[in-house]
Enzyme design. Structure first.
Site, mmCIF file in Angstrom:
data_model
loop_
_atom_site.group_PDB
_atom_site.id
_atom_site.type_symbol
_atom_site.label_atom_id
_atom_site.label_comp_id
_atom_site.label_asym_id
_atom_site.label_seq_id
_atom_site.Cartn_x
_atom_site.Cartn_y
_atom_site.Cartn_z
ATOM 1 N N GLY A 66 0.815 -1.204 0.000
ATOM 2 C CA GLY A 66 0.000 0.000 0.000
ATOM 3 C C GLY A 66 0.845 1.248 0.000
ATOM 4 N N CYS A 67 0.259 2.360 0.418
ATOM 5 C CA CYS A 67 0.983 3.634 0.462
ATOM 6 C C CYS A 67 2.252 3.483 1.285
ATOM 7 C CB CYS A 67 0.089 4.713 1.052
ATOM 8 S SG CYS A 67 0.902 6.322 1.220
ATOM 9 N N PHE A 68 3.371 3.894 0.728
ATOM 10 C CA PHE A 68 4.646 3.657 1.406
ATOM 11 C C PHE A 68 4.873 4.518 2.636
ATOM 12 C CE2 PHE A 68 6.482 5.776 -2.704
ATOM 13 C CZ PHE A 68 5.820 6.977 -2.433
#
Length: 235
Positions: A66-68
């Site tokens: 997902g979003c880092f």
């Protein structure tokens, strides 16, 4: 009674957002979801230091979940982790940019490169945190509000040992039925890791009150502290 509890939870969330001054749109201003709007800038304008190391007694792991932003923050909190860099893996160098990756057509996944000391923390422990806290490994091509192949779950292994450990961990987790559905994490060799733009590095440290961070990422850090207090580095 269920409806009453559900209504109470919704009211509680919005009360929290009002106290923090978070707009509803801020809840979804994550990684690639802002590719159609203005480039996200850090609340702090201080320069972000170069996040690389060349120590000899280290290993490297590359995870995507997902979003880092949140994944980076989780692993930065662990003892034995020397450095974490947000970036892109799975595609080519010419498409390893924020807006290109956001199209979902590059083959890249938002990833983090974790440089760690195996004498302090093992790859297997990193895997445990990855599956238990950093993301939901049963979500295919999305995490929370972020949808697209760039948000898929991946372990980009750098050694045969990492591949073996990852496959073993997935098999054990599935056999224990700890999740409502099967793990969909890809296990593929790392070809290259490309660091993301500077303003993505240390994002949560520099933007702790940003709407998406408060709603989606800070709970991961709270869960990490709750489940793995002995793994946390000294504050």
């Amino acid at each position: 009674m269920k409806n009453i509890k559900k209504t109470w939870r919704v009211m509680a969330v919005f009360q929290l957002l009002m106290v923090l001054g978070i707009s509803q749109s801020g809840l979804y201003a994550s990684g690639q979801s802002e590719s159609k709007g203005d480039e996200m800038k850090s609340e702090s304008m201080e320069a972000v230091p170069e996040k690389r190391t060349t120590a000899e007694n280290i290993e490297t792991a590359v995870f995507a979940g997902g979003c880092f932003w949140g994944v980076e923050a989780v692993f930065e909190s662990l003892k034995g982790v020397e450095n974490v860099v947000s970036g892109y893996s799975g595609g080519s160098a010419d498409t390893a940019t924020y807006y290109s990756v956001g199209t979902g057509k590059t083959g890249h996944a938002e990833s983090v490169e974790i440089v760690f000391d195996p004498g302090v923390i093992s790859f297997e422990t990193l895997l445990e945190v990855f599956f238990a806290v950093a993301h939901d490994p049963t979500q295919l091509n999305y995490q929370g509000p972020d949808h697209g192949s760039e948000y898929r779950s991946v372990v980009f292994y750098t050694t045969d040992s990492q591949r073996t450990s990852t496959l073993k961990a997935i098999k054990e987790l599935d056999s224990k039925k700890l999740y409502p559905s099967k793990i969909v994490t890809e296990v593929v060799p790392l070809t290259e890791f490309y660091p993301a733009e500077e303003y993505h590095q240390n994002f949560i440290k520099l933007n702790p009150t940003q709407g998406y961070v408060v709603y989606w990422d800070l709970p991961k850090l709270e869960e990490l502290e709750k489940k793995y207090p002995d793994l946390l580095r000294m504050k």
